[in-house]
Design an enzyme around this catalytic site. Sequence first.
Site, mmCIF file in Angstrom:
data_model
loop_
_atom_site.group_PDB
_atom_site.id
_atom_site.type_symbol
_atom_site.label_atom_id
_atom_site.label_comp_id
_atom_site.label_asym_id
_atom_site.label_seq_id
_atom_site.Cartn_x
_atom_site.Cartn_y
_atom_site.Cartn_z
ATOM 1 C CB ILE A 1 -1.030 -0.080 1.392
ATOM 2 C CG1 ILE A 1 -1.590 -1.317 1.497
ATOM 3 C CG2 ILE A 1 -2.008 1.073 1.100
ATOM 4 C CD1 ILE A 1 -2.470 -1.900 0.306
ATOM 5 N N GLY B 1 1.453 4.926 0.645
ATOM 6 C CA GLY B 1 0.901 6.105 1.486
ATOM 7 C C GLY B 1 1.545 7.519 1.279
ATOM 8 C CE1 TYR B 2 -2.428 11.400 -1.391
ATOM 9 C CE2 TYR B 2 -2.250 9.223 -1.810
ATOM 10 C CZ TYR B 2 -2.957 10.434 -1.865
ATOM 11 O OH TYR B 2 -4.359 10.359 -2.363
ATOM 12 N N GLY B 3 -0.114 10.533 2.555
ATOM 13 C CA GLY B 3 -0.710 11.408 3.611
ATOM 14 C C GLY B 3 -0.824 11.067 4.681
ATOM 15 C CB SER B 4 -3.659 10.810 7.251
ATOM 16 O OG SER B 4 -4.769 10.021 6.453
ATOM 17 C CD GLU C 1 -7.277 6.111 2.398
ATOM 18 O OE1 GLU C 1 -7.451 7.174 1.382
ATOM 19 O OE2 GLU C 1 -6.854 6.277 3.564
#
Length: 247
Positions: free
Chosen positions: A75, A77-80, A156
């Site tokens: 996975i 992830g680029y934010g929270s 999401e």
Amino acid sequence: MSADDVFRHLPKLRGQLKPAEQSEFRGTWERLAAWDERARRLGHSPDWRLSDRQLEESRRALLGERLESGQDLWIYGYGSLMWDPGFHFAEVRLAALPSYQRRFTYWTRIARGTRERPALMLTLERQPDPAPCVGLAFRIAADVAETESGMLWRREMVRNGYCPAWLPVSTPQGPLSALVFTCNHGHADYAGEMSLDDTAAVIAVATGASGTNREYLELLAQRLAELGIADDYVLQLCRRVSVLAAG
């Protein structure tokens, strides 16, 4: 696998990510029901999100083959997700995604905003910038992939705001195919890319049930700095929001 093994590539993250069971964004069916109740109190219609059936059908459509074949899931992830993933994972790496960059281009009226004063949510937009978007890649082990992918998907994809896809990312340990949640330009809440000043003006004042829009931006900037990830867009937004907040 021990916690030390989970963070062997990024030991600085040990103890810095919210445990899955403590996350308010871990997408259990019970938490989804609580989100429904919050939406009702805030005056949103019953169809504010995808139905349970739609969520499961969309998850199986994209992940079903990999789940059935017993594969681990990566996975991106680029934010929270970088500080509050909300799912159990067995490994985490730095990861670079080409052809995309972080942008606040999606309205949210139920988390860090309201119907009267919506906030801006972070998404991934295709950009001509040759520099990749650097974030984190989390590996969900095959033996928990069915359960944990459900937790992630309900978080999401609750409002269908993303176009999830398997995309190639590079990591210091080698290339991967990772699940990436990119922006859904056809969604009714797609805001489009605004100027930095206009984006900052929204982020500086928006607040909702999950906190302020500014807090999200600051948490993002903090995690990027801790990981040594340069993102000029985020830094410029932080400067502009700070100036606005100072009045």
